[in-house]
Design an enzyme around this catalytic site. Structure first.
Site, mmCIF file in Angstrom:
data_model
loop_
_atom_site.group_PDB
_atom_site.id
_atom_site.type_symbol
_atom_site.label_atom_id
_atom_site.label_comp_id
_atom_site.label_asym_id
_atom_site.label_seq_id
_atom_site.Cartn_x
_atom_site.Cartn_y
_atom_site.Cartn_z
ATOM 1 N N LYS A 116 49.594 47.205 9.999
ATOM 2 C CA LYS A 116 50.564 48.301 9.900
ATOM 3 C C LYS A 116 51.783 48.082 10.797
ATOM 4 O O LYS A 116 52.907 48.425 10.421
ATOM 5 C CB LYS A 116 49.886 49.615 10.228
ATOM 6 C CG LYS A 116 48.808 50.016 9.221
ATOM 7 C CD LYS A 116 48.205 51.351 9.583
ATOM 8 C CE LYS A 116 47.179 51.800 8.544
ATOM 9 N NZ LYS A 116 46.008 50.925 8.497
ATOM 10 N N GLY A 164 41.758 54.533 5.147
ATOM 11 C CA GLY A 164 40.666 55.460 4.919
ATOM 12 C C GLY A 164 40.383 56.386 6.082
ATOM 13 O O GLY A 164 39.305 56.964 6.187
ATOM 14 N N GLY A 165 41.340 56.531 7.004
ATOM 15 C CA GLY A 165 41.141 57.423 8.137
ATOM 16 C C GLY A 165 40.303 56.845 9.255
ATOM 17 O O GLY A 165 40.037 57.513 10.245
ATOM 18 N N HIS A 208 51.386 64.370 2.914
ATOM 19 C CA HIS A 208 51.076 62.967 2.632
ATOM 20 C C HIS A 208 51.342 62.758 1.143
ATOM 21 O O HIS A 208 50.585 63.201 0.282
ATOM 22 C CB HIS A 208 49.603 62.704 2.969
ATOM 23 C CG HIS A 208 49.179 61.285 2.772
ATOM 24 N ND1 HIS A 208 48.209 60.688 3.539
ATOM 25 C CD2 HIS A 208 49.585 60.335 1.898
ATOM 26 C CE1 HIS A 208 48.030 59.444 3.144
ATOM 27 N NE2 HIS A 208 48.856 59.217 2.147
ATOM 28 N N HIS A 235 41.397 62.742 8.533
ATOM 29 C CA HIS A 235 42.400 61.817 8.014
ATOM 30 C C HIS A 235 41.942 61.144 6.715
ATOM 31 O O HIS A 235 42.502 60.122 6.322
ATOM 32 C CB HIS A 235 42.770 60.752 9.049
ATOM 33 C CG HIS A 235 43.183 61.332 10.366
ATOM 34 N ND1 HIS A 235 44.345 62.053 10.525
ATOM 35 C CD2 HIS A 235 42.570 61.323 11.573
ATOM 36 C CE1 HIS A 235 44.438 62.453 11.782
ATOM 37 N NE2 HIS A 235 43.377 62.029 12.435
ATOM 38 N N GLU A 275 52.567 54.656 0.837
ATOM 39 C CA GLU A 275 52.271 55.981 1.372
ATOM 40 C C GLU A 275 53.383 56.426 2.325
ATOM 41 O O GLU A 275 53.831 55.657 3.177
ATOM 42 C CB GLU A 275 50.926 55.970 2.092
ATOM 43 C CG GLU A 275 49.786 55.526 1.175
ATOM 44 C CD GLU A 275 48.421 55.851 1.745
ATOM 45 O OE1 GLU A 275 48.358 56.462 2.831
ATOM 46 O OE2 GLU A 275 47.429 55.507 1.091
ATOM 47 N N ARG A 296 46.219 47.571 -3.103
ATOM 48 C CA ARG A 296 45.076 47.636 -4.015
ATOM 49 C C ARG A 296 45.224 48.880 -4.870
ATOM 50 O O ARG A 296 46.135 49.685 -4.674
ATOM 51 C CB ARG A 296 43.778 47.720 -3.228
ATOM 52 C CG ARG A 296 43.774 48.866 -2.211
ATOM 53 C CD ARG A 296 42.446 49.022 -1.509
ATOM 54 N NE ARG A 296 42.517 49.912 -0.352
ATOM 55 C CZ ARG A 296 42.459 51.235 -0.402
ATOM 56 N NH1 ARG A 296 42.386 51.847 -1.564
ATOM 57 N NH2 ARG A 296 42.516 51.959 0.714
#
Length: 677
Positions: A116, A164-165, A208, A235, A275, A296
């Protein structure tokens, strides 16, 4: 086009890919772990290859075994699904080196977007808006603390790899930063093999919103509009919908073009999701910031399919085989509104702890699925994507998601009503699920009025947790009605439809006086006695607590019609061991049916024991023998279903003994440590 593909995944996504491939006349190969030997995705594929033990690290994450399976079965390509190896650039490169097509982006794109911090630097150069934060390579804890202090609290710590948090925490105060950082790093290392994190300003009242993008090998790109994924817990997404409520055409175009620019910057190929965090300002305007790109297919892709009428897995297969994108940007249209609910094995009333167990009852609403040959497009009102069947076991090894429930309507209001109805018809017995919690969320004023942000669940806490919509009178009446219906059926079966000996009847008839039958229950931990009296004319009178009156019931096609204490509902009741599970339009509840002989004496649990609330691995203990502890103090950390869970002290006391060591696997209910009051 491919003749045969291998699906390097499990669960509903493996089933989904297998169904689309079958429709396209492509043969499929499943891979499976020991825990998945009889799984649904295995039965849906043409071939299946075992790849190892139940834990993902011993099976689904062993990419060399997956490649060997593909080569041994003659597969030409590998579809990674989502999770596991789907965003692993080494796996994508290994596929290419083995002469196999990886159905996804090139390794370079996965690498560029996989971390990230680096991806944000890249997006900044591409002109995509970024949230203020620290994305550097130096991971010294003291430096990270200083950066967080400089950004200003609240801040968000986020694992640099994965999603996935996992490995994500919101920190409100400087003194809480160190502990949160350590927990994030452990979780990130466990889930992704990398403990690096980034620090960002935590946007207040954020939404989001993500954009589905697609690219092909000819350099063409499109965006397939947006999805709102703001409703989250820990999350992780709970409900997703498309299009995003309140989205203007101008902002949709800006976000779509920014997403395409992000994909173009890394020469992206295939399905991807960009996102964004959207800041809602007091004047009603919105500003968006790049958050990450998932290289993905996403779990929530069905809502995009519903509003576009497209099969995104088919697009993946066509693009991976070298074909151009099937449509251009100007050809794409939005049709109606779609909502997806993630049905998970978890207990929302106990901090969403994941649950395991057998699906003794798996009763779903009338729906369509890709397995039935339906594309799941805009003409599909209710769709279920599921990787399990009734009788299957939800194990502690994998993600707790059981199924995805997707609805479509001409308007958002229509889709909301359809979702509530579909959830009311979803009946699962054998383990805790979030089905009723999802109904509560859909029914909140915030969600109904599209007052959305990632804080919706905490904001609506009073309406979402520890709810009882059915109530004791109806629950007891439903359980009693079920018992009487079963007894009547047994009488008929015993006589094979012929004359029944009146002395063998169980209807309570008496020549003199009235027959009263006693039923014992436990409801939310309280003992309850119900008295059922049969009058001379055959009518029934029931008293449950303070509720009393006539009880009438009649078997109907979809359950039992029950009328008692001013409530008339069609109920479905399943008895699992001693627990009656009651479902109706109001909601669902459980009532324990007590057999006086079988429950003559039940001992109280030892108050000095602290047990594991779910199966999993002990990560660490925060105390040692002899330590004084207070109620609510963190004692241990466990990891289950890829998430960390803190175990707190139930009361004040002194730690006497630790019964496990960090790294040990424990079963649900296992005694972790002993406490002396």
């Amino acid at each position: 086009m491919f003749n045969k593909i291998l699906i390097a995944n499990r669960g509903e996504i493996a089933c989904r890919v297998a169904a689309t491939a079958r429709r396209m006349a492509i043969k499929t190969v499943a891979v499976y772990s020991e825990a998945d030997a009889s799984a649904r995705h295995v039965s849906l594929c043409d071939e299946a290859v075992p790849i190892g033990a139940s834990a993902p690290k011993d099976s689904y994450l062993r990419w060399e075994r997956i490649i060997e399976a593909a080569k041994a079965t003659g597969a030409q390509a590998i579809h990674p699904g989502y999770g596991f190896l789907s965003e692993n650039d080494e796996f994508a490169q290994a596929c290419a080196d083995a002469g196999l097509v990886f159905i996804g982006p090139p390794p370079s794109a996965i690498r560029a977007m996989g971390l990230k911090a680096e991806s944000k630097q890249l997006m900044g150069k591409a002109g995509v808006p970024l949230v203020p934060g620290y994305h550097g390579a130096d991971q010294d804890p003291a430096l990270l603390q200083r950066e967080a202090d400089a950004i200003g609290y609240p801040v968000l710590i986020k694992a640099s790899a994965g999603g996935g948090g996992k490995g994500m925490r919101v920190v409100d105060k400087a003194k809480a930063f160190a502990a949160a950082l350590a927990s994030c790093q452990r979780e990130a290392s466990s889930s992704f093999g990398i403990d690096a994190v980034l620090i960002e300003k935590y946007v207040q009242r954020p939404r989001h919103i993500e954009i589905q993008v697609f690219g092909d090998t000819q350099g063409n790109y499109v965006y397939l509009f947006e999805r709102d994924c703001s409703v989250q817990r820990r999350h992780q997404k709970v409900l997703e919908e498309a299009p995003a409520p309140g989205m203007t055409p101008g902002m949709r175009q800006q976000m779509g073009e920014a997403a395409v620019a992000a994909a173009r910057a890394v020469n992206y190929v295939g399905a991807g999701t960009v996102e964004f965090i959207v800041e809602q300002k007091p004047d009603g305007s919105m500003t968006f910031f790049f958050m990450e790109m998932n290289t993905r297919l996403q779990v929530e892709h069905p809502v995009t399919e519903a509003i576009t009428g497209l099969d995104l897995v088919e697009w993946q297969l066509r693009v991976a085989s070298g074909e151009p994108l099937p449509l251009r940007q100007e050809d794409l249209r939005i049709h109606g509104h779609a909502i997806e609910a993630r049905i998970c094995a978890e207990n929302p009333d106990n901090n969403f702890l994941p649950a395991t167990g057998t699906l003794h009852v798996y009763d779903l609403p009338a729906y369509v699925s890709f397995e039935r040959g339906n594309r799941g497009g805009a003409d599909t009102l209710v769709r279920v994507d599921s990787g399990v069947r009734e009788g299957d076991v939800i194990s502690p090894f994998y993600d707790p998601m059981v199924a995805k429930l997707i609805v479509h309507g001409d308007t958002r209001e229509q889709a909301l009503a359809r979702m509530d109805e579909a959830l009311s018809q979803t009946h699962i017995v054998g383990l805790n699920t979030n089905v009723q919690f999802l109904r509560y969320v859909v029914g909140t004023a915030s969600f109904a009025q599209a007052n959305l942000d990632t804080g919706l669940i905490p904001r609506e806490e009073a309406r979402l947790f520890k709810q009882e919509k059915v109530g004791l009178p109806l629950a007891a009446a439903a359980a009693i009605a079920r018992t009487l219906v079963e007894e009547k059926a047994l009488e008929v079966d015993a006589a094979n439809g012929a004359w029944i000996d009146p002395w063998a009847r169980r209807d309570g008839w008496r020549a003199h006086g009235l027959a009263t039958r006693r039923f014992e229950f436990e409801f939310h931990g309280e003992a309850v006695t119900a008295m059922l009296t049969r009058l001379h004319d055959g009518a029934l009178q029931l008293q449950v607590g303070s509720a009393a009156g006539p009880l009438t019931f009649v078997p109907v096609a979809d359950g039992i019609g029950v009328d008692f204490a001013g409530q008339r509902q069609t109920v479905k009741v399943w008895l699992n061991q001693a627990v009656a599970h009651v479902f109706c339009a109001l909601g669902a509840t459980q009532i324990v049916v007590i057999d006086a002989l079988a429950h003559a004496s039940v001992g109280q649990a030892d108050a000095g024991r602290l047990t594991a609330p779910m199966p999993g691995k002990v990560v660490s203990f925060a105390v040692k023998p002899g330590d004084k502890i207070s109620k609510g103090q963190a004692l241990a950390v466990m990891e289950a279903m890829k998430m960390e869970h803190t175990i707190a002290a139930p009361a004040d006391g002194t730690v006497e003994e630790l019964l496990y060591a960090p790294g040990d696997q424990v079963t649900e209910g296992a005694e972790l440590l002993r406490i002396k009051a």
